[in-house]
Scaffold this active site. Sequence first.
Site, PDB file in Angstrom:
ATOM      1  N   ALA A  89     -48.242 -96.677  72.638  1.00  0.00           N
ATOM      2  CA  ALA A  89     -48.383 -96.997  74.059  1.00  0.00           C
ATOM      3  C   ALA A  89     -48.633 -98.486  74.224  1.00  0.00           C
ATOM      4  O   ALA A  89     -49.107 -99.163  73.302  1.00  0.00           O
ATOM      5  CB  ALA A  89     -49.533 -96.198  74.668  1.00  0.00           C
ATOM      6  N   ASP A  90     -48.330 -98.972  75.414  1.00  0.00           N
ATOM      7  CA  ASP A  90     -48.669-100.336  75.772  1.00  0.00           C
ATOM      8  C   ASP A  90     -48.999-100.372  77.258  1.00  0.00           C
ATOM      9  O   ASP A  90     -48.266 -99.806  78.067  1.00  0.00           O
ATOM     10  CB  ASP A  90     -47.521-101.304  75.480  1.00  0.00           C
ATOM     11  CG  ASP A  90     -47.983-102.740  75.656  1.00  0.00           C
ATOM     12  OD1 ASP A  90     -48.767-103.211  74.811  1.00  0.00           O
ATOM     13  OD2 ASP A  90     -47.599-103.368  76.653  1.00  0.00           O
ATOM     14  N   THR A  91     -50.106-101.030  77.580  1.00  0.00           N
ATOM     15  CA  THR A  91     -50.564-101.126  78.965  1.00  0.00           C
ATOM     16  C   THR A  91     -50.505-102.572  79.424  1.00  0.00           C
ATOM     17  O   THR A  91     -50.943-103.468  78.707  1.00  0.00           O
ATOM     18  CB  THR A  91     -52.007-100.592  79.098  1.00  0.00           C
ATOM     19  OG1 THR A  91     -52.039 -99.224  78.672  1.00  0.00           O
ATOM     20  CG2 THR A  91     -52.494-100.676  80.538  1.00  0.00           C
TER      21      THR A  91
END
Length: 187
Positions: free
Chosen positions: A68-70
Amino acid sequence: MKLILGSKSPRRQQLLREMGFSFEVRVKDTDESYPDHLQPAEIARYIAMQKAQALQEELQHDEILLTADTIVCVDTRILGKPRDENEAREMLQLLSGRKHLVMTGVSIADRENITTEYCETTVHVRALTTEEITAYIEKCQPFDKAGSYGIQEWLGAVAVEKIEGSYNNVVGLPTHLVYRLLKSAAF
């Protein structure tokens, strides 16, 4: 299937445990730069996919990978993790008294396939004083957080007036999306 989390984030690990998953953490340094032409939602998806591709060839046949990447976006400006106290202060001043978007790209991969989607949440922050920003930076050291804040910390408790969308997305992992993707991957 064995779940592999491609993230060192303690928040993502906690959310996965709260969902009832057991997992192994496996990370590889990945370039988090992106092509300039990408829109914010595409950036979050692109980096999540880059992280998955970096680990995909190391997966065993019985493993499924979650990355994931935010990112935090104010108008068209992307706020990543601050490099230092000055950059953290600048980011928090930019968020003060406005709304912003938090977008998390999520990738699920096995040895052959990668599926990537994203979640978007709108966060409204009340105006912050200089003293509040200074105290938050000193107390919470938000240098490992996109946009220089954690909604689960003091700033989220006293300054976030409203969110539209997934709270867990703002923490760093849209659990409803992760569950759906893992379920559809027959995990």
